[in-house]
Design an enzyme around this catalytic site. Structure first.
Site, short mmCIF file in Angstrom:
data_model
loop_
_atom_site.label_atom_id
_atom_site.label_comp_id
_atom_site.label_asym_id
_atom_site.label_seq_id
_atom_site.Cartn_x
_atom_site.Cartn_y
_atom_site.Cartn_z
N GLU A 155 0.83 -1.20 0.00
CA GLU A 155 0.00 0.00 0.00
C GLU A 155 0.87 1.25 0.00
O GLU A 155 1.77 1.40 0.83
CB GLU A 155 -0.94 0.03 1.21
CG GLU A 155 -1.85 1.26 1.17
CD GLU A 155 -2.99 1.21 2.19
OE1 GLU A 155 -2.95 0.36 3.10
OE2 GLU A 155 -3.91 2.03 2.04
N GLU A 161 2.94 8.43 7.52
CA GLU A 161 2.72 7.06 7.97
C GLU A 161 3.84 6.10 7.58
O GLU A 161 3.90 4.98 8.08
CB GLU A 161 1.37 6.57 7.43
CG GLU A 161 0.22 7.44 7.98
CD GLU A 161 -1.16 7.03 7.50
OE1 GLU A 161 -1.26 6.07 6.73
OE2 GLU A 161 -2.12 7.69 7.92
N ASP A 188 -4.41 3.90 -2.71
CA ASP A 188 -5.47 4.37 -1.81
C ASP A 188 -5.70 5.86 -2.11
O ASP A 188 -4.76 6.65 -2.03
CB ASP A 188 -5.00 4.15 -0.36
CG ASP A 188 -5.99 4.64 0.68
OD1 ASP A 188 -6.67 5.66 0.44
OD2 ASP A 188 -6.06 4.02 1.76
N TYR A 190 -7.06 8.18 -0.50
CA TYR A 190 -6.77 9.06 0.63
C TYR A 190 -5.29 9.47 0.62
O TYR A 190 -4.94 10.64 0.79
CB TYR A 190 -7.13 8.37 1.95
CG TYR A 190 -6.64 9.09 3.18
CD1 TYR A 190 -7.34 10.17 3.71
CD2 TYR A 190 -5.46 8.70 3.80
CE1 TYR A 190 -6.87 10.84 4.83
CE2 TYR A 190 -4.99 9.36 4.92
CZ TYR A 190 -5.70 10.43 5.43
OH TYR A 190 -5.23 11.09 6.53
N HIS A 191 -4.41 8.49 0.43
CA HIS A 191 -2.98 8.77 0.40
C HIS A 191 -2.58 9.46 -0.90
O HIS A 191 -1.71 10.35 -0.90
CB HIS A 191 -2.18 7.48 0.58
CG HIS A 191 -2.45 6.78 1.88
ND1 HIS A 191 -2.12 7.32 3.09
CD2 HIS A 191 -3.05 5.60 2.14
CE1 HIS A 191 -2.48 6.50 4.05
NE2 HIS A 191 -3.05 5.44 3.51
N HIS A 214 -7.89 0.97 -2.38
CA HIS A 214 -8.72 1.54 -1.32
C HIS A 214 -9.35 2.82 -1.83
O HIS A 214 -8.66 3.68 -2.38
CB HIS A 214 -7.88 1.90 -0.08
CG HIS A 214 -7.70 0.77 0.87
ND1 HIS A 214 -6.71 0.76 1.85
CD2 HIS A 214 -8.39 -0.38 1.03
CE1 HIS A 214 -6.81 -0.35 2.54
NE2 HIS A 214 -7.81 -1.07 2.07
N ARG A 220 -11.83 10.88 4.97
CA ARG A 220 -12.15 9.49 5.30
C ARG A 220 -13.63 9.31 5.69
O ARG A 220 -13.98 8.34 6.36
CB ARG A 220 -11.25 8.94 6.42
CG ARG A 220 -9.78 8.77 6.01
CD ARG A 220 -9.08 7.92 7.04
NE ARG A 220 -7.66 7.71 6.87
CZ ARG A 220 -7.13 6.72 6.14
NH1 ARG A 220 -7.90 5.91 5.45
NH2 ARG A 220 -5.84 6.55 6.09
N GLU A 249 -12.83 2.42 2.40
CA GLU A 249 -12.17 2.57 3.69
C GLU A 249 -12.64 3.89 4.31
O GLU A 249 -12.54 4.95 3.69
CB GLU A 249 -10.65 2.59 3.49
CG GLU A 249 -9.88 2.26 4.74
CD GLU A 249 -8.40 2.09 4.46
OE1 GLU A 249 -7.83 1.12 4.96
OE2 GLU A 249 -7.81 2.92 3.76
MN MN Z 1 -5.77 2.40 2.89
#
Ligand code: MN
Length: 298
Positions: A155, A161, A188, A190-191, A214, A220, A249
């Site tokens: 991921e 993170e 993902d 979000y990232h 994701h 989120r 997610e």
């Molecule tokens: Mn994720």
């Protein structure tokens, strides 16, 4: 081959944290039933509490409902394959193997997340030695996972993170260095929102190495209630003819699982009605993908 009359539909999933932060048999069964009721075919579990599962019971319950299972996680500061300390690396490898066993124990076929490092804000850049340790560890893990029918999804996470892989480009390089067929790239939204140029190019960059996706809003919460460019993302998925799973997610203080909730910095209440959220998200993803596929050249 793709049937022109029946456009391909991806397996859609949801993260268990939409419903519960617990992994005991009753919680898993309830989450699975609500996942199924919302129209999904896959349920993803965070593996922050590997020993908390009732594997025999939950595997049976998930199979009875016909749900595919995915496990996700990041590593820990004292069990991190990107460390320069070989004892820390060894504990990271052990944690990864136990995580593969956990997914297999639940009847799943995919382990994804920050498998290449601890899940934390790093106070320094990744060193060449640390990266080499991560590559070596994942090169060893890949056949262990393959023997158990498990794919590994790297991921791509944001800079707060991990310091190992922040972009799709870096993930392709890492996957190439690992060089195993069952090591895939996991993107993902979000990232991507934090690190990538846009929502189209990273998916094109990953191409046929993309194995898991994701979908999450920038906050989120509810899809469409933020500013993620989902049309661009769905166009890219259609254009590369992505046929793998896509999992929703979302996190809110309405459902808490420690230490994961704190690791993810979930400080706000973005929703309370899990079932409405799950059903809405499935419609949002399915409709967006279907629209993009209708006009894609693929
Ligand atoms: Mn994720």
């Amino acid at each position: 081959m793709k049937d022109e009359q029946t456009p391909y539909e991806n397996l859609l999933g949801t993260h268990a944290l939409v419903f519960t932060g617990q992994v005991d048999a009753e919680s898993v069964r309830t989450a699975a039933e609500r996942t199924k009721a919302a129209g999904y075919g896959l349920l993803e579990f965070s593996l922050h509490d590997i020993d908390g599962f009732d594997y025999a019971q939950s595997r049976q319950d998930l199979a009875d409902l016909g749900l595919e299972v995915v496990g996700s996680r990041g590593l820990a500061a004292d069990a991190d394959v990107s460390s320069e300390d070989l004892d820390v690396v060894a504990r990271g490898v052990d944690l990864l193997k136990r995580s593969v066993d956990s997914v297999a124990g639940l009847g799943g076929h995919m382990l994804c997340g920050a498998l290449y490092s601890a899940f934390r804000k790093f106070p320094h850049q990744l060193s060449a030695k640390g990266r080499a340790n991560a590559v070596s560890a994942l090169r060893d893990l890949a056949p262990y996972a393959a023997e158990r029918g498990i794919k590994l999804g790297l991921e791509v996470c944001n800079r707060y993170e991990t310091n190992v892989v922040n972009t799709a480009h870096e993930a392709v390089a890492l996957a190439d260095d690992i060089g195993s067929d069952n090591v895939m790239i996991h993107l993902d939204s979000y990232h991507m929102n934090i690190e990538e140029d846009d929502f189209y190019r990273p998916i094109k960059t990953a191409g046929d190495r993309l194995g898991y996706v994701h979908i999450g809003e920038n906050h989120r919460g509810y899809l469409g209630a933020g500013h993620i460019d989902f049309p661009a993302m769905f166009h890219a998925l259609a254009d590369i003819d992505y046929r793998g799973p896509i999992t929703f997610e979302s996190f809110s203080t309405a459902v808490v699982a420690e230490p994961l909730s704190s690791d993810l910095a979930i400080w706000r209440n973005l929703w309370n009605d899990c079932d409405d959220l799950a059903a809405h998200s499935r419609r949002f993803i399915a409709d967006g993908l279907a629209a993009a596929r209708r006009i894609s050249k693929n």
